[in-house]
Design a protein around this motif. Structure first.
Motif, PDB file in Angstrom:
ATOM      1  N   LYS A 146      62.002  66.203  21.083  1.00  0.00           N
ATOM      2  CA  LYS A 146      61.329  65.666  19.904  1.00  0.00           C
ATOM      3  C   LYS A 146      60.786  64.260  20.139  1.00  0.00           C
ATOM      4  CE  LYS A 146      62.522  69.243  17.364  1.00  0.00           C
ATOM      5  NZ  LYS A 146      61.509  70.255  16.948  1.00  0.00           N
ATOM      6  N   THR A 147      61.388  63.562  21.086  1.00  0.00           N
ATOM      7  CA  THR A 147      60.996  62.185  21.382  1.00  0.00           C
ATOM      8  C   THR A 147      60.895  61.997  22.892  1.00  0.00           C
ATOM      9  OG1 THR A 147      63.264  61.351  21.562  1.00  0.00           O
ATOM     10  CG2 THR A 147      62.255  61.380  19.350  1.00  0.00           C
ATOM     11  N   LEU A 148      60.274  60.911  23.292  1.00  0.00           N
ATOM     12  CA  LEU A 148      60.188  60.586  24.714  1.00  0.00           C
ATOM     13  C   LEU A 148      61.579  60.357  25.284  1.00  0.00           C
ATOM     14  CD1 LEU A 148      58.420  60.039  27.169  1.00  0.00           C
ATOM     15  CD2 LEU A 148      58.105  57.690  26.353  1.00  0.00           C
ATOM     16  N   LEU A 228      54.636  63.383  22.379  1.00  0.00           N
ATOM     17  CA  LEU A 228      55.717  62.404  22.437  1.00  0.00           C
ATOM     18  C   LEU A 228      55.202  60.973  22.451  1.00  0.00           C
ATOM     19  CD1 LEU A 228      58.088  64.092  25.057  1.00  0.00           C
ATOM     20  CD2 LEU A 228      57.982  64.429  22.572  1.00  0.00           C
TER      21      LEU A 228
END
Length: 330
Positions: A146-148, A228
């Protein structure tokens, strides 16, 4: 009586060839430079039709034809990471009638990953750094990232696979920069162009891609790719809600692709300056700026020593990454 020796046919031929070469390399007469251009100009694009460098060249050609009164004809010579088109221009007459359009990687990455280059760095000089763009880091939703930070953490324990448009491309370098800056494990999977590289992310053949934003964004909006971050210094004009890598604390992952115009190194300064002014005027036109924004490109405008300094800085940075990661073209 002493008989004078007469030149042999071979000697005469050599002299004629030397004279021809000297005349070809001689600077254009001042009158010819002042009259420039007095015939059509070729814009050689070192990348395939339809890509950003091609669209920039065509946008510029339309405006310059009106302002300078001669046709500016775009010719595509893609291949070998931009080496084929660049070599053709490097070996052309240095008279301003053959101008190269390409991206910085041909001059800042290729010399470090190709065993041999068809031209020397000094054979070309930058006319202008026209624009830059970042890349979008996108993943297949099935990865669960969901995120870097999710991807960075996952790469500490397993290889994250990245697609790119080809070995030695900006996307390939971006994957290696990810590895070098985060310590994460990566598996680079090259494809024949950005479109199949994006398709690989969509299908789940690879986990991720760090690719041109315009090619990824429709799939992000459709929910088929999770965005991202972008690697540019500033947020994308097409998707300002996507954070930059610096926003997320990964400034060392910043990377841009620079779109450049080049000419043979011996091109006279008067011709170079006339082209630079005409190109700067063209880039000031609202319709041209709008086209750049539509391609997610940011205007740059560096010329001369500033442009060369940028190339030198990028080349030095990429050389370190390439040496550290063993990145190469097979």
């Amino acid at each position: 009586m002493t008989r004078l020796a007469t030149p042999t046919l071979r000697t005469a031929s050599r002299a004629l060839l030397a004279l021809s070469a000297a005349l070809w390399l001689a600077p254009l007469p001042a009158a010819a430079q002042a009259d420039y251009p007095n015939k059509p100009v070729r814009f050689v694009n070192a990348w395939p039709p339809g890509g950003p460098s091609d669209l920039i060249a065509r946008s510029m050609s339309d405006v310059l034809q009106k302002s300078l009164g001669q046709p500016f004809v775009v010719e595509n010579k893609p291949g070998a990471g931009g080496n084929i088109g660049s070599d053709a221009v490097a070996k052309s007459a240095p008279d301003g009638y053959t101008v190269l359009f390409g991206i910085d990687s041909t001059y800042t990455i290729n010399p470090h990953i190709y065993k041999s280059m068809p031209f020397k760095p000094g054979d070309l000089k930058p006319l202008m750094v026209i624009a830059s763009s970042g890349l979008l880091i996108g993943v297949n939703p099935k990865t669960g990232f969901k995120t870097l930070a999710d991807m960075v953490n996952a790469a500490q324990t397993r290889s994250v696979s990245f697609s790119s448009g080809s070995s030695g491309s900006p996307g390939h370098l971006a994957a290696e920069i990810f590895h070098e800056s985060t310590g994460g494990k990566v598996l680079h999977v090259p494809y024949k162009g950005n479109t199949p590289a994006v398709t690989a992310v969509l299908s789940g053949e690879v986990d991720a891609g760090i690719l041109a934003t315009p090619g990824m964004l429709p799939h992000v909006k459709a929910g088929k790719i999770t965005a991202l971050a972008v690697t540019s210094r500033q947020r994308s004009t097409l998707a300002p809600d996507i954070p930059t890598v610096a926003d997320l604390g990964y400034k060392e992952m910043e990377q841009a692709v620079y779109y450049v115009a080049m000419v043979p190194a011996a091109t006279p300064d008067a011709v170079v300056q006339k082209l630079q002014k005409a190109m700067a005027d063209a880039l000031a036109q609202p319709e041209v700026r709008q086209r750049l924004a539509g391609l997610d490109l940011f205007y740059e405008g560096q010329t001369g020593a500033a442009a060369q300094q940028l190339f030198d800085q990028l080349s030095a940075r990429y050389a370190k990454v390439i040496k550290a990661t063993g990145m190469k073209v097979e």
